[in-house]
Design a protein around this motif. Structure first.
Motif, PDB file in Angstrom:
ATOM      1  N   LEU A  49       8.264   7.144   7.756  1.00 13.14           N
ATOM      2  CA  LEU A  49       7.140   6.276   7.354  1.00 13.14           C
ATOM      3  C   LEU A  49       7.671   5.006   6.689  1.00 13.14           C
ATOM      4  O   LEU A  49       7.165   3.910   6.917  1.00 13.14           O
ATOM      5  CB  LEU A  49       6.202   7.010   6.391  1.00 13.14           C
ATOM      6  N   VAL A  50       8.705   5.171   5.870  1.00 12.98           N
ATOM      7  CA  VAL A  50       9.260   4.008   5.162  1.00 12.98           C
ATOM      8  C   VAL A  50      10.071   3.127   6.107  1.00 12.98           C
ATOM      9  O   VAL A  50       9.876   1.915   6.163  1.00 12.98           O
ATOM     10  CB  VAL A  50      10.146   4.471   3.973  1.00 12.98           C
ATOM     11  N   ASN A  51      10.950   3.747   6.876  1.00 10.36           N
ATOM     12  CA  ASN A  51      11.930   2.952   7.627  1.00 10.36           C
ATOM     13  C   ASN A  51      11.499   2.576   9.038  1.00 10.36           C
ATOM     14  O   ASN A  51      12.020   1.631   9.624  1.00 10.36           O
ATOM     15  CB  ASN A  51      13.276   3.693   7.669  1.00 10.36           C
ATOM     16  N   LYS A  52      10.559   3.324   9.606  1.00  9.62           N
ATOM     17  CA  LYS A  52      10.142   2.996  10.984  1.00  9.62           C
ATOM     18  C   LYS A  52       8.694   2.544  11.095  1.00  9.62           C
ATOM     19  O   LYS A  52       8.331   1.863  12.033  1.00  9.62           O
ATOM     20  CB  LYS A  52      10.354   4.212  11.900  1.00  9.62           C
ATOM     21  N   HIS A  53       7.852   2.986  10.161  1.00 10.48           N
ATOM     22  CA  HIS A  53       6.413   2.675  10.306  1.00 10.48           C
ATOM     23  C   HIS A  53       5.898   1.686   9.262  1.00 10.48           C
ATOM     24  O   HIS A  53       4.682   1.546   9.094  1.00 10.48           O
ATOM     25  CB  HIS A  53       5.599   3.973  10.272  1.00 10.48           C
ATOM     26  N   GLY A  54       6.795   1.024   8.583  1.00  9.76           N
ATOM     27  CA  GLY A  54       6.394  -0.108   7.729  1.00  9.76           C
ATOM     28  C   GLY A  54       5.553   0.251   6.519  1.00  9.76           C
ATOM     29  O   GLY A  54       4.722  -0.552   6.076  1.00  9.76           O
ATOM     30  N   LEU A  55       5.773   1.454   5.938  1.00 15.02           N
ATOM     31  CA  LEU A  55       4.947   1.874   4.806  1.00 15.02           C
ATOM     32  C   LEU A  55       4.991   0.870   3.644  1.00 15.02           C
ATOM     33  O   LEU A  55       3.988   0.618   2.997  1.00 15.02           O
ATOM     34  CB  LEU A  55       5.419   3.256   4.307  1.00 15.02           C
ATOM     35  N   ILE A  56       6.171   0.308   3.392  1.00 13.76           N
ATOM     36  CA  ILE A  56       6.273  -0.611   2.241  1.00 13.76           C
ATOM     37  C   ILE A  56       6.570  -2.049   2.677  1.00 13.76           C
ATOM     38  O   ILE A  56       6.989  -2.880   1.867  1.00 13.76           O
ATOM     39  CB  ILE A  56       7.345  -0.135   1.235  1.00 13.76           C
ATOM     40  N   GLU A  57       6.312  -2.327   3.930  1.00  9.28           N
ATOM     41  CA  GLU A  57       6.592  -3.664   4.480  1.00  9.28           C
ATOM     42  C   GLU A  57       5.933  -4.789   3.675  1.00  9.28           C
ATOM     43  O   GLU A  57       6.498  -5.864   3.498  1.00  9.28           O
ATOM     44  CB  GLU A  57       6.049  -3.701   5.909  1.00  9.28           C
ATOM     45  N   ASN A  58       4.741  -4.531   3.179  1.00 11.23           N
ATOM     46  CA  ASN A  58       4.008  -5.595   2.476  1.00 11.23           C
ATOM     47  C   ASN A  58       3.999  -5.438   0.960  1.00 11.23           C
ATOM     48  O   ASN A  58       3.178  -6.045   0.272  1.00 11.23           O
ATOM     49  CB  ASN A  58       2.573  -5.680   3.002  1.00 11.23           C
ATOM     50  N   ARG A  59       4.910  -4.661   0.432  1.00  7.62           N
ATOM     51  CA  ARG A  59       5.075  -4.574  -1.026  1.00  7.62           C
ATOM     52  C   ARG A  59       5.904  -5.792  -1.474  1.00  7.62           C
ATOM     53  O   ARG A  59       7.062  -5.680  -1.867  1.00  7.62           O
ATOM     54  CB  ARG A  59       5.812  -3.285  -1.393  1.00  7.62           C
TER      55      ARG A  59
END
Ligand code: SF4
Length: 450
Positions: A49-59
């Motif tokens: 979720l973090v590294n492939k699905h952009g969970l924190i992309e907009n933090r």
């Protein structure tokens, strides 16, 4: 709750498998502006979720993003199993780099010890605050303030009953701490009352003797709190800013007027209310905006304490990257560029001391037109500024009362104990690794909210 359209909603299996917890997540999901199918996840899904699905992309600071959307919502449960350190090591090996993020996502950040102005605080000689325990339910926010990096993902914990059980032990072991600031890294009013977590916490505090929950907010959303059995034990502190700042730089918060109206509603329901002018951004016309806002506050409400803090904790280039230049007062902006040497060795940059002092003078003057006695303090300023203002404020860096200080109980005028000495972390406190407590300093994002 707020009108929200999150790009995704994630529900941890510990939430999905428990009827009460699931009901809390569903309460929010059913109230979203557009339907979203929640995705149930397990711990093992987190690295992807973090590294492939952009969970924190907009933090990231929201003023630096081309487009700001509502945050992804994630529901999980706090863990009190003593395995925090182990899990941090495991997830680092699985590719999540940040320890803070691992603790946040796994629920190991219920409470943390903030050692401000004590040994271990790297800024203890520069930033004046109060050592204490701080407590959390959420991390992340829906308010979209341009200067803030807490958008993109809002993680909320839903096992409030278990949380209160552990919280009770913390309260018992720290009799000197009278108030507890909730969520300096979020704004817990945004998902309520559908979320159903804050109400039980307020009512649990209502059963305690002379202990107070402090909710720090920029929200308009207090109508739902009217009938809670708070017993006078919840204090609500509004970060209040002028009309231009609230509407243009903090676009999804309550406007100035909405925040003050929310405070009026809360006060009518018996909550103690207070204000922080924080962060004060000197926008074009800031003097008039300050006067108008202070007048509106006193016309409609009766706070017990007001604190002041000019925008800080970054250099002028970072500020301009987040806020642009168009809205800023040209004199203050020029001074930030020309006099940068005056703030080189303090975290109070970008505005030089003479500009910050000018702003504090103005706010104080406006406040005193309406109330000659209300305690007014500086928030997270440095010792030099405190020295310069202590006579006018009638308080010092060690005895002032403020919006969220651990001894700032309702109606307090001045502290009787030395704020830095009275705060002692109990030696038998649950080991740090149980609660995930080893975070002696806050991230800049948390400091913006503190
Ligand atoms: S500054 Fe506060 S209110 Fe604004 S987005 Fe960040 S956490 Fe939310």
């Amino acid at each position: 709750m707020y009108e929200l359209s999150p790009p995704a909603v994630y529900v941890h299996e510990s939430v999905a498998d428990n009827e009460t917890y699931r009901g809390r997540a569903e309460g929010v999901v059913n109230a979203l502006a557009e339907p979203v199918e929640p995705i149930v996840f397990s711990d093992e899904d987190l690295p992807d979720l973090v590294n492939k699905h952009g969970l924190i992309e907009n933090r990231k600071p929201m003023g630096t993003l081309a487009e700001v959307r509502d945050p992804i919502l994630m529901f999980n449960t706090f863990r009190f199993d003593g395995r925090g350190d182990e899990e941090v090591a495991r997830f680092k090996a699985l590719g999540i780099e940040s320890e803070d993020l691992i603790r946040e996502l796994l629920g190991y950040r219920a409470f943390h010890w903030s050692c401000y102005n004590q040994e271990g605080d790297p800024h203890r000689h520069d930033k004046v605050c109060r050592p204490c325990w701080r407590v959390h339910l959420q991390h992340g926010c829906a308010h979209r303030c341009d200067y803030c990096p807490l958008g993109g993902l809002l993680v909320s914990m839903v096992n409030i009953e278990e949380y209160c059980e552990h919280f009770g032990r913390l309260v018992e072991r720290h009799p000197w701490q009278k108030t507890y600031l909730l969520d300096d890294d979020g704004d817990p009013l945004c998902l309520e009352p559908e979320h159903g977590c804050l109400g039980p916490l307020i009512e649990w505090f209502g059963t305690l003797d002379e202990r107070y929950l402090i909710i720090h907010t920029k929200s308009w959303n207090t109508g739902w709190m009217e009938d809670l059995r708070h017993n006078g034990n919840t204090i609500i502190v509004w970060s209040v800013t002028g009309p231009k700042q609230s509407a243009l730089i903090e676009p999804k918060t309550g406007t100035t007027e909405q925040r003050i109206e929310a405070a009026r509603v809360a006060a009518e329901a018996g909550y103690q209310i207070r204000y922080k002018f924080k962060p004060i951004i000197p926008v074009v016309g800031w003097r008039e905006e300050a006067a108008e806002t202070v007048k509106m506050m006193f016309d409609r409400t009766k706070p017990d304490i007001i604190s002041l803090c000019v925008y800080m904790w970054q250099d002028v280039e970072t500020m301009v990257e987040r806020l642009g230049t168009e809205l800023l007062d040209p004199e203050c902006l020029r001074a930030a560029y020309d006099e940068r040497a005056s703030v080189e060795n303090t975290r109070t940059s970008p505005f030089p001391p003479r500009i910050r002092a000018m702003i504090y003078e103005h706010y104080l003057g406006e406040i005193r037109k309406h109330d000659r006695d209300i305690p007014v303090s500086l928030s997270t300023e440095n010792f030099a500024m405190w020295k310069a203002f202590e006579d006018r404020l009638g308080m010092t860096a060690t005895n002032y009362v403020c919006g969220c200080g651990p001894q700032s109980v309702p109606g307090a005028k001045k502290l009787t104990d030395h704020a830095f000495k009275v705060a002692v972390r109990h030696p038998d406190e649950v080991p740090a690794s149980v609660l995930g407590l080893e975070a002696p300093t806050l991230s800049p994002a948390q400091e913006e909210e503190s």
